[in-house]
Design a protein around this motif. Structure first.
Motif, PDB file in Angstrom:
ATOM      1  N   TRP A 115      78.732  15.881  62.227  1.00 21.99           N
ATOM      2  CA  TRP A 115      77.360  15.913  61.716  1.00 21.99           C
ATOM      3  C   TRP A 115      76.405  15.735  62.904  1.00 21.99           C
ATOM      4  O   TRP A 115      76.683  14.925  63.789  1.00 21.99           O
ATOM      5  CB  TRP A 115      77.115  14.788  60.707  1.00 21.99           C
ATOM      6  CG  TRP A 115      77.850  14.915  59.415  1.00 21.99           C
ATOM      7  CD1 TRP A 115      79.201  14.814  59.221  1.00 21.99           C
ATOM      8  CD2 TRP A 115      77.280  15.168  58.130  1.00 21.99           C
ATOM      9  NE1 TRP A 115      79.512  14.972  57.897  1.00 21.99           N
ATOM     10  CE2 TRP A 115      78.350  15.196  57.198  1.00 21.99           C
ATOM     11  CE3 TRP A 115      75.984  15.362  57.673  1.00 21.99           C
ATOM     12  CZ2 TRP A 115      78.140  15.413  55.838  1.00 21.99           C
ATOM     13  CZ3 TRP A 115      75.773  15.580  56.319  1.00 21.99           C
ATOM     14  CH2 TRP A 115      76.840  15.610  55.414  1.00 21.99           C
ATOM     15  N   THR A 116      75.304  16.468  62.928  1.00 22.21           N
ATOM     16  CA  THR A 116      74.323  16.287  64.002  1.00 22.21           C
ATOM     17  C   THR A 116      73.110  15.540  63.461  1.00 22.21           C
ATOM     18  O   THR A 116      72.589  15.861  62.380  1.00 22.21           O
ATOM     19  CB  THR A 116      73.880  17.629  64.617  1.00 22.21           C
ATOM     20  OG1 THR A 116      73.104  18.364  63.679  1.00 22.21           O
ATOM     21  CG2 THR A 116      75.087  18.444  65.050  1.00 22.21           C
ATOM     22  N   PHE A 117      72.695  14.544  64.225  1.00 24.37           N
ATOM     23  CA  PHE A 117      71.573  13.674  63.860  1.00 24.37           C
ATOM     24  C   PHE A 117      70.517  13.800  64.948  1.00 24.37           C
ATOM     25  O   PHE A 117      70.808  13.586  66.126  1.00 24.37           O
ATOM     26  CB  PHE A 117      72.065  12.225  63.742  1.00 24.37           C
ATOM     27  CG  PHE A 117      70.971  11.212  63.465  1.00 24.37           C
ATOM     28  CD1 PHE A 117      70.684  10.829  62.163  1.00 24.37           C
ATOM     29  CD2 PHE A 117      70.248  10.634  64.502  1.00 24.37           C
ATOM     30  CE1 PHE A 117      69.696   9.877  61.912  1.00 24.37           C
ATOM     31  CE2 PHE A 117      69.264   9.695  64.257  1.00 24.37           C
ATOM     32  CZ  PHE A 117      68.980   9.309  62.957  1.00 24.37           C
ATOM     33  N   ARG A 118      69.310  14.172  64.573  1.00 24.22           N
ATOM     34  CA  ARG A 118      68.178  14.245  65.500  1.00 24.22           C
ATOM     35  C   ARG A 118      67.021  13.489  64.872  1.00 24.22           C
ATOM     36  O   ARG A 118      66.759  13.615  63.669  1.00 24.22           O
ATOM     37  CB  ARG A 118      67.761  15.698  65.769  1.00 24.22           C
ATOM     38  CG  ARG A 118      68.909  16.626  66.231  1.00 24.22           C
ATOM     39  CD  ARG A 118      69.366  16.277  67.636  1.00 24.22           C
ATOM     40  NE  ARG A 118      70.393  17.191  68.128  1.00 24.22           N
ATOM     41  CZ  ARG A 118      71.697  16.948  68.081  1.00 24.22           C
ATOM     42  NH1 ARG A 118      72.140  15.823  67.489  1.00 24.22           N
ATOM     43  NH2 ARG A 118      72.565  17.801  68.591  1.00 24.22           N
ATOM     44  N   ALA A 119      66.302  12.717  65.667  1.00 28.90           N
ATOM     45  CA  ALA A 119      65.218  11.906  65.102  1.00 28.90           C
ATOM     46  C   ALA A 119      64.091  11.720  66.108  1.00 28.90           C
ATOM     47  O   ALA A 119      64.323  11.670  67.326  1.00 28.90           O
ATOM     48  CB  ALA A 119      65.746  10.541  64.660  1.00 28.90           C
ATOM     49  N   ILE A 120      62.880  11.622  65.589  1.00 30.06           N
ATOM     50  CA  ILE A 120      61.704  11.246  66.375  1.00 30.06           C
ATOM     51  C   ILE A 120      61.035  10.080  65.666  1.00 30.06           C
ATOM     52  O   ILE A 120      60.865  10.095  64.437  1.00 30.06           O
ATOM     53  CB  ILE A 120      60.709  12.414  66.516  1.00 30.06           C
ATOM     54  CG1 ILE A 120      61.308  13.530  67.379  1.00 30.06           C
ATOM     55  CG2 ILE A 120      59.391  11.934  67.128  1.00 30.06           C
ATOM     56  CD1 ILE A 120      60.410  14.753  67.519  1.00 30.06           C
ATOM     57  N   PHE A 121      60.673   9.074  66.431  1.00 26.80           N
ATOM     58  CA  PHE A 121      59.953   7.909  65.914  1.00 26.80           C
ATOM     59  C   PHE A 121      58.660   7.771  66.717  1.00 26.80           C
ATOM     60  O   PHE A 121      58.689   7.709  67.946  1.00 26.80           O
ATOM     61  CB  PHE A 121      60.795   6.645  66.058  1.00 26.80           C
ATOM     62  CG  PHE A 121      62.179   6.766  65.479  1.00 26.80           C
ATOM     63  CD1 PHE A 121      62.375   6.805  64.113  1.00 26.80           C
ATOM     64  CD2 PHE A 121      63.288   6.857  66.311  1.00 26.80           C
ATOM     65  CE1 PHE A 121      63.661   6.923  63.573  1.00 26.80           C
ATOM     66  CE2 PHE A 121      64.568   6.984  65.795  1.00 26.80           C
ATOM     67  CZ  PHE A 121      64.754   7.011  64.419  1.00 26.80           C
ATOM     68  N   ASP A 122      57.531   7.745  66.021  1.00 25.27           N
ATOM     69  CA  ASP A 122      56.221   7.692  66.675  1.00 25.27           C
ATOM     70  C   ASP A 122      55.579   6.340  66.375  1.00 25.27           C
ATOM     71  O   ASP A 122      55.190   6.063  65.247  1.00 25.27           O
ATOM     72  CB  ASP A 122      55.351   8.839  66.161  1.00 25.27           C
ATOM     73  CG  ASP A 122      53.953   8.832  66.760  1.00 25.27           C
ATOM     74  OD1 ASP A 122      53.641   7.937  67.560  1.00 25.27           O
ATOM     75  OD2 ASP A 122      53.167   9.732  66.421  1.00 25.27           O
TER      76      ASP A 122
END
Length: 421
Positions: free
Chosen positions: A76-83
């Motif tokens: 599974w691929t997990f990509r995230a951005i937290f601002d």
């Protein structure tokens, strides 16, 4: 021969001020932008994360995570951005301290979320897969929703364990409150995690890239680019805009707080913060006494600005903000696309455009068109998007944006991930 510096008002004609910048020519301009934006490629994802202000206290509050998880049924691929710094907060850029107590200013919550939330999501997936009877797209959506909302809830519960009774808290002296907070470092961290906040944008792709889920909380953006049988690119927005400019979100909050006309004021929650959903920011989720006596009063020498005092006074029937995300699912296999890309970004990229309120109609299509034009030519596609947003081939404008000599932020933190699926 060194460049001669020039003066600019940065288009802020009402600022009555000029600042120096350094015009750069190629190839220096491109290499400097690449350096300042920490451009790189990780696995199948091109990345930039950009904040050009040289003041070390103003470094980017954006964070991103790129992970591939070997789970029982495949990768599974997990990509995230937290601002950690909302758009709209830059209205106070001349005095950063003015908006810090209003949430989303500071690195504590965004760092805590980056470090903890991916593992929590993975554990929820493992729990789901461990049932052994297969899963539906709705099961994955529920796992994402549960992981994010329960993580946010745990941040507030940690504060409530320190001060479980709001009425009793109101009667404590400042010294008694400070004694509880300062007794252990973990207690200080609990306060900071509640005082500050972060948006969340997650994309999750199943094994063999058959399905994708996007969970959004706040105002980051996710756009899927796909090609049809003729090779033409099209764009699909998979994120939701959780801010006061979104009438659906604004009306949701108004409906939850009847008789409170100032629950939304100037397109802001309680007239103070742009986003309507986030992790942290418990000034907008707990009774006002927690903000006044604990979150703001955690620093003994702090003086409460009038802006903060006003929005605390509007906090009558919390919560006004939620930590529950929107989750969208697409079956990638059914699309039949030969080329597929996921563009994820913090709201800084949106704010660089004159069409910032037209993500669906204009921006998403422009991003996918640009990515499609450079797909397969070896360029960092995230860097290509950033360059275009800063001025494209207008080297004077791009130079101005990356070298202007200001002591405060002149643009929002901007992080972009472009994943080739």
């Amino acid at each position: 021969m060194p460049s001669v510096k020039k003066l600019t008002d940065m288009g802020w004609t009402t600022a009555d001020a000029l600042w120096y910048y350094t015009p750069l020519s190629e190839p220096t301009l491109s290499s400097e932008l690449e350096r300042l934006s920490f451009a790189q490629t990780i696995k199948d994802t091109d990345v930039v994360s950009f904040q050009p202000c040289p003041d070390p206290e103003q470094y980017s509050q954006d964070r991103y995570v790129i992970q591939d998880w070997a789970l029982p049924n495949g990768i599974w691929t997990f990509r995230a951005i937290f601002d950690g710094a909302h758009s709209g907060m830059l209205d106070y850029h001349r005095n950063i301290n003015l908006f810090q107590p209003q949430g989303h200013a500071g690195h504590d919550t965004v760092d805590y979320t980056k470090d903890r939330l991916p593992d929590i999501v993975q554990k929820e997936l493992l729990k789901m897969l461990g049932k052994g009877d297969g899963y539906t797209p709705a099961d994955v959506s529920d796992a994402l929703t549960r992981a994010i909302s329960e993580f946010d809830k745990s941040i507030g519960e940690a504060l409530l364990k320190l001060f479980p009774d709001a009425d009793a808290l109101a009667k404590l002296s400042d010294e008694e409150i400070h004694r509880v907070i300062s007794s252990q470092r973990v207690n200080q961290d609990i306060i900071l995690h509640c005082e500050r906040g972060t948006t969340v944008l997650i994309s999750l792709v199943s094994p063999v890239k058959s399905d994708i889920w996007v969970a959004s909380l706040g105002d980051c953006a996710a756009v899927l680019g796909t090609t049809d049988s003729a090779g033409e690119w099209s764009a699909t927005v998979l994120s939701s805009a959780h801010n006061g400019e979104n009438e659906v979100e604004a009306n949701r909050i108004r409906s939850e707080h009847p008789g409170e006309p100032e629950c939304m004021l100037d397109n802001r929650v309680l007239g103070a913060i742009a986003v309507t959903r986030a992790v942290g920011d418990f000034s907008f989720k707990l009774p006002a006494v927690y903000t006044e006596r604990v979150l703001f009063n955690a620093r003994p020498d702090s003086v409460m600005p009038d802006k903060v005092r006003k929005y605390i006074g509007r906090n009558l029937t919390p919560p006004y903000m939620t930590g529950v995300p929107d989750v969208k699912h697409l079956n990638l296999s059914a699309l039949g696309s030969e080329k597929t890309v996921m563009v994820m970004c913090s709201d800084g990229l949106v704010d660089l455009s004159d069409d910032r309120l037209k993500l669906h109609e204009v921006l998403s299509k422009a991003w996918v068109k640009l990515v499609g034009e450079h797909y397969g030519d070896g360029q960092n596609l995230a860097l290509r998007l950033l360059r275009d947003a800063l001025g494209g081939e207008d080297s004077e404008k791009v130079s101005r944006m990356i070298t202007v000599e200001m002591g405060f932020r002149w643009m929002d933190d901007t992080t972009i991930l472009v994943q080739r699926l």
